[in-house]
Design a protein around this motif. Structure first.
Motif, mmCIF file in Angstrom:
data_model
loop_
_atom_site.group_PDB
_atom_site.id
_atom_site.type_symbol
_atom_site.label_atom_id
_atom_site.label_comp_id
_atom_site.label_asym_id
_atom_site.label_seq_id
_atom_site.Cartn_x
_atom_site.Cartn_y
_atom_site.Cartn_z
ATOM 1 N N PHE A 51 0.813 -1.208 0.000
ATOM 2 C CA PHE A 51 0.000 0.000 0.000
ATOM 3 C C PHE A 51 0.851 1.263 0.000
ATOM 4 C CE2 PHE A 51 -2.944 -3.203 1.413
ATOM 5 C CZ PHE A 51 -4.087 -2.880 0.704
ATOM 6 N N VAL A 52 2.032 1.190 0.564
ATOM 7 C CA VAL A 52 2.918 2.353 0.632
ATOM 8 C C VAL A 52 3.683 2.523 -0.681
ATOM 9 C CG1 VAL A 52 4.930 3.325 1.808
ATOM 10 C CG2 VAL A 52 3.117 2.247 3.132
ATOM 11 N N ALA A 53 4.108 1.419 -1.263
ATOM 12 C CA ALA A 53 4.834 1.468 -2.535
ATOM 13 C C ALA A 53 3.871 1.888 -3.647
ATOM 14 C CB ALA A 53 5.440 0.099 -2.840
ATOM 15 N N ASP A 54 4.428 2.206 -4.761
ATOM 16 C CA ASP A 54 3.620 2.642 -5.898
ATOM 17 C C ASP A 54 3.069 1.417 -6.631
ATOM 18 O OD1 ASP A 54 2.415 4.365 -7.660
ATOM 19 O OD2 ASP A 54 4.216 4.681 -8.860
ATOM 20 N N THR A 55 2.058 0.775 -6.018
ATOM 21 C CA THR A 55 1.422 -0.402 -6.614
ATOM 22 C C THR A 55 -0.070 -0.119 -6.761
ATOM 23 O OG1 THR A 55 0.868 -1.467 -4.521
ATOM 24 C CG2 THR A 55 3.074 -1.903 -5.410
ATOM 25 N N PRO A 56 -0.769 -0.907 -7.552
ATOM 26 C CA PRO A 56 -2.218 -0.710 -7.700
ATOM 27 C C PRO A 56 -3.019 -1.081 -6.451
ATOM 28 C CG PRO A 56 -1.347 -2.108 -9.476
ATOM 29 C CD PRO A 56 -0.249 -1.892 -8.484
ATOM 30 N N ALA A 57 -2.378 -1.681 -5.446
ATOM 31 C CA ALA A 57 -3.108 -2.152 -4.265
ATOM 32 C C ALA A 57 -3.854 -1.025 -3.564
ATOM 33 C CB ALA A 57 -2.142 -2.833 -3.295
ATOM 34 N N ALA A 58 -3.204 0.109 -3.368
ATOM 35 C CA ALA A 58 -3.853 1.221 -2.658
ATOM 36 C C ALA A 58 -5.064 1.738 -3.426
ATOM 37 C CB ALA A 58 -2.853 2.341 -2.411
ATOM 38 N N GLU A 59 -4.931 1.849 -4.730
ATOM 39 C CA GLU A 59 -6.049 2.316 -5.556
ATOM 40 C C GLU A 59 -7.204 1.319 -5.534
ATOM 41 O OE1 GLU A 59 -6.950 3.066 -10.242
ATOM 42 O OE2 GLU A 59 -4.988 3.694 -9.486
ATOM 43 N N LEU A 60 -6.880 0.041 -5.629
ATOM 44 C CA LEU A 60 -7.925 -0.985 -5.574
ATOM 45 C C LEU A 60 -8.646 -0.986 -4.238
ATOM 46 C CD1 LEU A 60 -6.192 -4.010 -7.330
ATOM 47 C CD2 LEU A 60 -8.231 -2.801 -8.108
ATOM 48 N N TRP A 61 -7.903 -0.764 -3.143
ATOM 49 C CA TRP A 61 -8.483 -0.814 -1.807
ATOM 50 C C TRP A 61 -9.547 0.259 -1.620
ATOM 51 C CZ3 TRP A 61 -9.430 -3.967 1.860
ATOM 52 C CH2 TRP A 61 -9.832 -3.503 3.101
ATOM 53 N N GLU A 62 -9.476 1.351 -2.355
ATOM 54 C CA GLU A 62 -10.450 2.432 -2.210
ATOM 55 C C GLU A 62 -11.831 2.058 -2.733
ATOM 56 O OE1 GLU A 62 -10.068 5.141 -0.392
ATOM 57 O OE2 GLU A 62 -8.088 4.353 0.076
ATOM 58 N N ARG A 63 -11.931 0.968 -3.439
ATOM 59 C CA ARG A 63 -13.227 0.523 -3.961
ATOM 60 C C ARG A 63 -13.994 -0.208 -2.862
ATOM 61 N NH1 ARG A 63 -11.232 -1.990 -9.732
ATOM 62 N NH2 ARG A 63 -10.243 -0.064 -10.474
ATOM 63 N N PRO A 64 -15.221 0.245 -2.559
ATOM 64 C CA PRO A 64 -16.007 -0.408 -1.507
ATOM 65 C C PRO A 64 -16.214 -1.905 -1.736
ATOM 66 C CG PRO A 64 -16.979 1.700 -2.071
ATOM 67 C CD PRO A 64 -15.894 1.444 -3.076
ATOM 68 N N ALA A 65 -16.359 -2.316 -2.974
ATOM 69 C CA ALA A 65 -16.561 -3.745 -3.256
ATOM 70 C C ALA A 65 -15.322 -4.553 -2.874
ATOM 71 C CB ALA A 65 -16.892 -3.950 -4.732
ATOM 72 N N VAL A 66 -14.151 -3.994 -3.088
ATOM 73 C CA VAL A 66 -12.906 -4.682 -2.731
ATOM 74 C C VAL A 66 -12.785 -4.774 -1.211
ATOM 75 C CG1 VAL A 66 -10.381 -4.518 -2.811
ATOM 76 C CG2 VAL A 66 -11.725 -4.042 -4.863
ATOM 77 N N GLN A 67 -13.153 -3.714 -0.515
ATOM 78 C CA GLN A 67 -13.105 -3.719 0.951
ATOM 79 C C GLN A 67 -14.042 -4.790 1.504
ATOM 80 O OE1 GLN A 67 -14.118 0.288 1.980
ATOM 81 N NE2 GLN A 67 -12.397 1.122 0.849
ATOM 82 N N ALA A 68 -15.263 -4.806 1.010
ATOM 83 C CA ALA A 68 -16.243 -5.784 1.500
ATOM 84 C C ALA A 68 -15.801 -7.207 1.172
ATOM 85 C CB ALA A 68 -17.613 -5.493 0.888
ATOM 86 N N ALA A 69 -15.329 -7.418 -0.044
ATOM 87 C CA ALA A 69 -14.887 -8.763 -0.431
ATOM 88 C C ALA A 69 -13.687 -9.205 0.399
ATOM 89 C CB ALA A 69 -14.536 -8.790 -1.920
#
Length: 117
Positions: A51-69
């Protein structure tokens, strides 16, 4: 709601579910095993690095569906791990989340800034 507040609430719910699973299986003592602590802390730091590095993980995490899943997968996975006889895996994830809480506390206290300006 701030993202740190939201994430802390999600993590708190997950830690509660993991703690309940460990308690129901009389496996809370696993939390005191050094190897479980070491693996959990290492895994927690590795996930946080995504999440700290420049990866797509942080951007994906902002999606409510990803959080719930993610919450459903974590809690469901914990149930499957306990059922399959692997409560140690639940204890490892518990320590990973405990590591997240420590990092969050350092962030809120202003001691740690993962993305300095």
């Amino acid at each position: 709601m701030q993202s740190t507040t939201r994430d802390a609430l999600l993590a708190t719910g997950c830690v509660g579910a993991l703690s309940a699973a460990l308690g129901l299986t009389a496996s809370l003592s696993l939390l005191a095993r050094p190897v479980v602590v070491a693996v959990g802390v290492t895994a927690g730091l590795a996930v946080e690095a995504l999440f700290v590095a420049d990866t797509p993980a942080a951007e994906l995490w902002e999606r409510p569906a990803v959080q719930a899943a993610s919450v459903v997968a974590l809690v469901g996975g914990a149930g499957l791990a306990v059922w399959a006889g692997g409560p140690w895996a639940v204890a490892v994830v518990w320590w990973g989340l405990a590591t997240y809480f420590l990092l969050l506390a350092l962030l809120v206290a202003g001691v740690w800034n993962p993305k300095p300006a």
